[in-house]
Every structure is written in C-alpha cells, then in structure tokens.
Design a protein around this motif. Structure first.
Motif, PDB file in Angstrom:
ATOM      1  N   ASP A   7       0.836  -1.224  -0.039  1.00  0.00           N
ATOM      2  CA  ASP A   7      -0.117  -0.089  -0.060  1.00  0.00           C
ATOM      3  C   ASP A   7       0.819   1.017  -0.081  1.00  0.00           C
ATOM      4  O   ASP A   7       1.934   1.285   0.550  1.00  0.00           O
ATOM      5  CB  ASP A   7      -0.829  -0.086   1.216  1.00  0.00           C
ATOM      6  N   LEU A  37       0.566   4.776   1.294  1.00  0.00           N
ATOM      7  CA  LEU A  37      -0.472   5.780   2.094  1.00  0.00           C
ATOM      8  C   LEU A  37       0.299   7.303   1.475  1.00  0.00           C
ATOM      9  O   LEU A  37       1.314   7.666   2.142  1.00  0.00           O
ATOM     10  CB  LEU A  37      -0.230   5.617   3.381  1.00  0.00           C
ATOM     11  N   HIS A  41      -3.072   5.165  -2.167  1.00  0.00           N
ATOM     12  CA  HIS A  41      -4.324   5.949  -1.541  1.00  0.00           C
ATOM     13  C   HIS A  41      -3.839   7.673  -1.526  1.00  0.00           C
ATOM     14  O   HIS A  41      -3.033   7.963  -0.766  1.00  0.00           O
ATOM     15  CB  HIS A  41      -4.273   5.166  -0.209  1.00  0.00           C
ATOM     16  N   ASN A  42      -4.096   8.265  -2.417  1.00  0.00           N
ATOM     17  CA  ASN A  42      -4.001   9.462  -2.415  1.00  0.00           C
ATOM     18  C   ASN A  42      -5.329  10.258  -2.699  1.00  0.00           C
ATOM     19  O   ASN A  42      -5.956   9.887  -3.647  1.00  0.00           O
ATOM     20  CB  ASN A  42      -3.177   9.856  -3.748  1.00  0.00           C
ATOM     21  N   ALA A  49      -7.525   2.901   4.709  1.00  0.00           N
ATOM     22  CA  ALA A  49      -6.265   2.383   4.628  1.00  0.00           C
ATOM     23  C   ALA A  49      -5.393   3.267   5.559  1.00  0.00           C
ATOM     24  O   ALA A  49      -4.261   2.624   6.318  1.00  0.00           O
ATOM     25  CB  ALA A  49      -5.770   2.587   3.368  1.00  0.00           C
ATOM     26  N   PHE A  50      -5.306   4.418   6.090  1.00  0.00           N
ATOM     27  CA  PHE A  50      -4.590   5.268   6.973  1.00  0.00           C
ATOM     28  C   PHE A  50      -4.884   4.564   8.401  1.00  0.00           C
ATOM     29  O   PHE A  50      -3.688   4.311   9.175  1.00  0.00           O
ATOM     30  CB  PHE A  50      -4.834   6.401   6.659  1.00  0.00           C
ATOM     31  N   GLY A  64      -3.264   1.348   8.587  1.00  0.00           N
ATOM     32  CA  GLY A  64      -1.606   1.424   8.886  1.00  0.00           C
ATOM     33  C   GLY A  64      -1.344   1.605   9.996  1.00  0.00           C
ATOM     34  O   GLY A  64      -0.107   1.065  10.716  1.00  0.00           O
ATOM     35  N   PHE A  69       3.695  -1.128   3.874  1.00  0.00           N
ATOM     36  CA  PHE A  69       3.364   0.130   3.047  1.00  0.00           C
ATOM     37  C   PHE A  69       4.340   1.126   3.011  1.00  0.00           C
ATOM     38  O   PHE A  69       5.423   1.018   3.734  1.00  0.00           O
ATOM     39  CB  PHE A  69       2.130   0.728   3.859  1.00  0.00           C
ATOM     40  N   LEU A  97       4.910   5.148   3.100  1.00  0.00           N
ATOM     41  CA  LEU A  97       4.324   6.484   3.492  1.00  0.00           C
ATOM     42  C   LEU A  97       4.815   7.599   2.530  1.00  0.00           C
ATOM     43  O   LEU A  97       5.991   7.870   2.598  1.00  0.00           O
ATOM     44  CB  LEU A  97       4.773   7.028   4.923  1.00  0.00           C
ATOM     45  N   TRP A 128      -0.445  11.775  12.118  1.00  0.00           N
ATOM     46  CA  TRP A 128      -0.383  10.515  11.359  1.00  0.00           C
ATOM     47  C   TRP A 128       0.917  10.348  11.027  1.00  0.00           C
ATOM     48  O   TRP A 128       1.394   8.911  10.897  1.00  0.00           O
ATOM     49  CB  TRP A 128      -1.161  11.103   9.983  1.00  0.00           C
ATOM     50  N   LEU A 145       2.453   6.647  11.613  1.00  0.00           N
ATOM     51  CA  LEU A 145       2.853   5.713  10.400  1.00  0.00           C
ATOM     52  C   LEU A 145       4.204   5.671  10.167  1.00  0.00           C
ATOM     53  O   LEU A 145       4.345   4.583   9.672  1.00  0.00           O
ATOM     54  CB  LEU A 145       2.066   6.609   9.326  1.00  0.00           C
TER      55      LEU A 145
END
Ligand code: SF4
Ligand code: SF4
Length: 361
Positions: free
Chosen positions: A23, A25, A65-66, A80-81, A84, A92, A94, A129, A133
């Motif tokens: 993924d 993120l 995922h944007n 998804a965030f 994560g 993932f 970042l 975040w 993350l």
C-alpha cells in the motif's frame, strides 16, 4: 515431484519478489498545494498507471491511497490510513506531500489535519499521522520541496513554523526496513523524477536493487548530483559570455536571475513532460526550487544572483575572445571547398593515371 501442469514459458519467469503487495499511503495533508500529486499524473517513465496496473514485471502489486487521485472519499478513503496506524497493513510506503507544521505553535487548534479520531471526534493532525505511520512504514518519501525541506510555506515570516521531514523526524531517521528518508524535491516535483525514485524503491523492496543511493539531503544521487547549469543547453552562451539582457532572449539568463550554476536539478536536461519544457532551457530563470534553501536564499528571484556578477565578469575576456575566434572558424566552415566546380579538369586532387593514390586533406 509431479510436473507443474502450468509451466511458465522459458524466458517469461517472474523475478523473485520478497513482497507481493504494497500500500502507498500518500499524505497530502501537509501544508501543500497538491501540486506534486498533480505533477506525477504527467509521468511516463514509468506512469502511475504502469505501476498500479503492474506493467513492470517482478514488482509488488501497488494500491495507491492519494486523496487527489483516489476513487474513495471521506471515511472510506481514510480506512487504509487507520489500518496502517493500527499495524494492520503488512507492507506500506508513506509518502508525505507538503510542509510539516509545528503544532506546538497552534495553540488549541491545529495547522493541518485529515480524518477524524473516532474516540474524540477531533481532527487528526498531519503530524499525528506521521507519528503513527512513519515507524511502521517500509519507506518514507518526501514528495516535493515542501515535504523534503519546508519549501515556500516555511519561508521567513510564516506563522506555522513548518519544516521538512528530516527536520521533523531527524536527519538520521531510518525506516523499519533500514531506509533513510528519501526526498524527491522540486516545486513541484518533476513527474518522472518522482516515479523513477518510487520505482527504484519498489525494486529495492522487492529485493531486486541495492540500497537507494541518496545524498546527505535524502536526494537520489543520479537525479540530483549534477547542477542545472551542467545540463542547460544555454551553457554555450554562458561560456562565450553572451548574456540575455531581457526575457525572451535565447541567450544565457544568468544576469536576469538564473541560479542554475549552483542548483542541483536535472529539469533542463530531462525536460518536464516527455522531454518537453523545463526552466532555463526554455527561457525561465532557475529559482532553485529543489534546494533546501528555497525560497528565501534565492529571493528576489528576478535579480542577478550575487555570485553571478563575479563569474560573468571573469568569463568575459575569455568568452568574447573565444566567440570571435569561433566566428572566424565558422565563417570558413560555411564555405564549400574550392574543388566543387564545373571546370573541365580535375581540381579535387584526383589523378586519373594514379587512381589509388590517396590525398591528404
Ligand atoms: S541559463 Fe542558467 S543554467 Fe542555463 S547556462 Fe545560463 S546560468 Fe547556466
Ligand atoms: S531548473 Fe531550477 S526552477 Fe526549474 S525545476 Fe530545477 S531547480 Fe526548479
């Protein structure tokens, strides 16, 4: 052992990958204009579609995922965030876009946030975040100069006290996979520069490439080693001390504000999209938008850089002399040799009686 009922044709084997799925993120909620997200949609080497659709063999399947490019919106997009952050995403990367504000200065409010905390109903700050993350990410990428170094939002006098990833996480920070922060600066990031770096990291995470070579500022060395000037096709004008006095000229722009000789960036060499466009190569002064000192150390943009005054004066005697000598040579090269004529006898040096004789030029 029974033979494989569906053998892979020879030459079509998939290279071994240590990671099957990944993924991405992409946090656009720094202090940003989303220009880097928009920019990467113009990439072709590889394109974002190539990566997501798996056009490149051997790489993990990528789920991006944007917020600018995603189909999902609102809470669906944020799932998804949250996964994560809870440690439920196995692999993932970042990506951070935009400067990271100093929330110690935001009082009871916040400078930047995305999503809502289910327990408190409060917005989740961008810094929160990153805190949640980054320790769990295989790699952390700064997309654009704002995320890398602070950029325009972090200029003198800004109220947010914002900064780049290395300022926030620390210059020595390493991901759980052992990677340093990888920065792809540019305001915005050059489309293929970002995608090429991302591709490199995918190959590395798949076990197909060695550690990404970055400099002390997190920049991929192969992209940000040389200067703008070293790749600018106006360099010959500089060498001959032939400087533009106004915009619109095809000559070297150093006296009207180009910082190219001291800026690390490949845009004039690479072009912007598919080799087209750029900055000084097509008439726009280089304002140093990839550099950690951008923008304050380059302002006011349209003044001659202080160092350029010395170098452009020093190059003048040599440049003018060489330009004039080249004009003389050029004049002779613009004339055809005298033996190309309609005379009834040979004037080329060819001797019919001795046809194998070679003649020096
Ligand atoms: S325009 Fe700028 S980058 Fe190009 S040759 Fe002149 S100083 Fe160098
Ligand atoms: S050439 Fe200069 S202004 Fe253009 S992208 Fe590179 S650093 Fe920025």
């Amino acid at each position: 052992m029974a033979p494989d009922p569906n053998p892979v044709p020879k030459g079509k084997e998939r290279p071994p990958s240590t990671i099957e799925e990944l993924d991405v993120l992409w946090l656009t909620a720094g202090l940003s204009c989303d220009g880097d997200s928009v920019s990467i949609t113009a990439a072709s080497e590889p394109s974002i579609e190539d990566v997501i659709l798996g056009a490149i063999p051997g790489l993990p399947k990528v789920r991006l995922h944007n917020a600018v490019l995603s189909y999902e919106v609102g809470d669906d997009f944020m799932k998804a965030f949250h996964k994560g952050a809870r440690g439920e995403l196995e692999n993932f990367v970042l990506v951070v876009e935009g400067s990271i504000p100093n929330e110690k200065l935001s009082g009871d409010g916040y400078w930047a946030a995305i999503g809502t905390d289910a327990a408190t109903g409060e917005p989740i700050k961008t810094t929160e975040w990153i805190d949640r993350l980054a320790p769990k990410a295989l790699a952390v990428i700064g997309a654009g100069t704002c995320a890398a170094y602070g950029g325009i939002h972090a200029m003198k006098g800004n109220p947010t006290g914002c900064m780049g990833l290395q300022d926030y996480l620390g210059a020595e920070w390493k991901s759980k996979a052992g990677l340093p922060i990888v920065n792809v600066p540019g305001c915005p990031v050059q489309p293929d520069n970002f995608m090429e770096t991302f591709l490199y990291l995918l190959r590395q995470l798949a076990g197909l490439a060695p550690m990404i070579p970055v400099d002390g500022h997190g920049r991929p060395r192969w992209l940000f080693g040389p200067t703008v000037h070293e790749g600018c096709d106006r360099g010959a004008y500089y060498e001959e001390a032939d400087f533009a006095q106004e915009y619109g000229s095809r000559k070297c722009l150093v006296k009207i504000g180009c910082w190219g000789p001291v800026v690390q960036c490949n845009v004039p060499k690479r072009g912007w999209i598919a080799g087209l466009g750029g900055c000084p190569n097509v008439g726009g002064i280089c304002i140093g938008c990839t550099m950690p000192g951008f923008p304050d150390k380059f302002m006011p943009f349209m003044d001659e850089p202080p160092g350029a005054r010395i170098s452009s004066v020093l190059v003048k005697p040599y440049g003018v002399l060489i330009r004039n000598l080249r004009k003389i040579t050029n004049h002779t090269l613009n004339k055809e040799p005298k033996w190309r004529n309609r005379e009834p006898t040979y004037t080329t040096g060819y001797e019919p009686d001795r046809p194998n004789k070679t003649h020096p030029l």
